[in-house]
Design a protein around this motif. Sequence first.
Motif, short mmCIF file in Angstrom:
data_model
loop_
_atom_site.label_atom_id
_atom_site.label_comp_id
_atom_site.label_asym_id
_atom_site.label_seq_id
_atom_site.Cartn_x
_atom_site.Cartn_y
_atom_site.Cartn_z
N TYR A 87 0.85 -0.99 0.40
CA TYR A 87 -0.16 0.46 -0.08
C TYR A 87 0.69 1.11 -0.65
O TYR A 87 0.51 2.35 0.07
CB TYR A 87 -1.34 -0.04 0.92
N GLY A 88 2.27 1.10 -0.68
CA GLY A 88 3.12 2.10 -0.68
C GLY A 88 4.45 2.08 -0.88
O GLY A 88 4.53 0.78 -1.34
N GLN A 89 4.82 3.11 -1.40
CA GLN A 89 6.45 2.56 -1.61
C GLN A 89 7.28 1.75 -0.93
O GLN A 89 8.37 1.09 -1.21
CB GLN A 89 7.81 4.17 -2.10
N TRP A 112 -2.97 2.78 -2.78
CA TRP A 112 -2.21 3.50 -2.09
C TRP A 112 -3.38 4.90 -1.16
O TRP A 112 -4.00 5.29 -2.25
CB TRP A 112 -1.53 4.19 -2.56
N GLU A 142 3.22 3.99 6.32
CA GLU A 142 3.82 3.86 5.22
C GLU A 142 3.99 5.50 4.78
O GLU A 142 3.05 6.28 4.43
CB GLU A 142 2.60 3.22 3.66
N THR A 145 2.81 7.25 1.54
CA THR A 145 1.33 7.97 1.23
C THR A 145 0.79 8.66 2.67
O THR A 145 -0.41 9.19 3.04
CB THR A 145 0.25 7.02 0.57
#
Length: 424
Positions: A87-89, A112, A142, A145
């Motif tokens: 759900y993110g980098q 995201w 995260e 985001t």
Amino acid sequence: MPGRNFLFVPGPTNVPERILRAMNRAMEDHRSSAFPELATGLFRDLRKVFKTTTGQAFIFPATGTGGWEAALVNTLSPGDRVLAPRYGQFSHLWIDLAQRHGLRVDIIDVEWGEGAPSDRIGEILAQDQQHEIKGILIVHNETATGVTSDVAAVRSAIDAAQHPALLYVDGVSSIGSIDFRMDEWKVDLAITGAQKGLMLPAGLGLVCASPKALAAREHAKCPRVFFDFGDMIKANATGYFPYTPSIPMLYGLRESLAMMAEEGLDNIFARHHRLAEGVRAAVRAWGLKLCAKAPKWYSNTVSAIMVPEGTNGADVIDVAFRRYNLALGAGLARMAGKLFRIGHLGDLNELMLLGAIAGAEMAMRDVGIPVTPGAGVAAAAEHYRSTAAPLAPRAAAGQSPDAQQGPGARPSPAASPPRAAVRA
């Protein structure tokens, strides 16, 4: 450019003068008989930050990425199956690291702006009757985001499924800034880095392992040398390290832990929440939105602020840096150009954060984003003013001679109580 750089990326964070002074010391022999006093105190006090009485803390000369690797290779074998929401980098990068080590990663793709889906995790684990899944990888906060996941809910889902998988939690941008409870949430591997809430330069990867995680070492077949828990356990038992540690970083960590103990973890968490709420008030006043989709996901350490369609968040960041000496966080991967980020963690206070909000506001106007001048600053300032703790009465003895009234001076009116003290 005169003046100081305003560092408001979500890591590295500002390093307090106390820590810089503590690190500024001559090198010493890390094999001397005096060294264990430093090392054993660090292991002891790190457990307090992780909120564990049974976990074992490890200090690697690395970063959070090194902590990821250490956690995985000491407890798993190539071909093992792990479950990881993306759900993110940073959740994406942890998955990539696991795959490079030959682990089979079942990926749960999440929009995201949302966090770890505890319900979906529970459903998948309930279906895994053979217990093939050996671990669950969760990024607590995260930073790409500005989303904080509910680790307690993930633990409840694991327990409801009666599944024995290890719980791995990346707390790089949460531990020391957002409430984290290793023992209560039964986290097996907790990872953080020096350059976030611990207020140090980058250079330490910190891992805390539960007894269950340490027992998993007996069957783990992933190759490991530099990150081997076994070598650390043997050396740490007598207060030493299996290879040369960073002496200045260890003294900096000693001072960081002292500062955190003085403020108190609960006070640190409350401070971060209050400061983050001011940033969120500014975002509302600008008429903009956060990347986080709902208040339950809002992070208290970083706000990822969406820019309007047709504008580029990278332009805001560029102007803020080159014109106002303000460093803001960039949008990463699929969020590139869609947002900019204000980091608000570590050593900071209201006025520091108001400076970042003002700089972001000016940079947005410079690139054509139609925010009202002063709107965000005013909203954040009012939040900080209205939520400030009441001041203690001022001691009369503290008045300087220059401020005292001379002969013939008109008496001043009775001092009114501080505004915060008379709020309902």
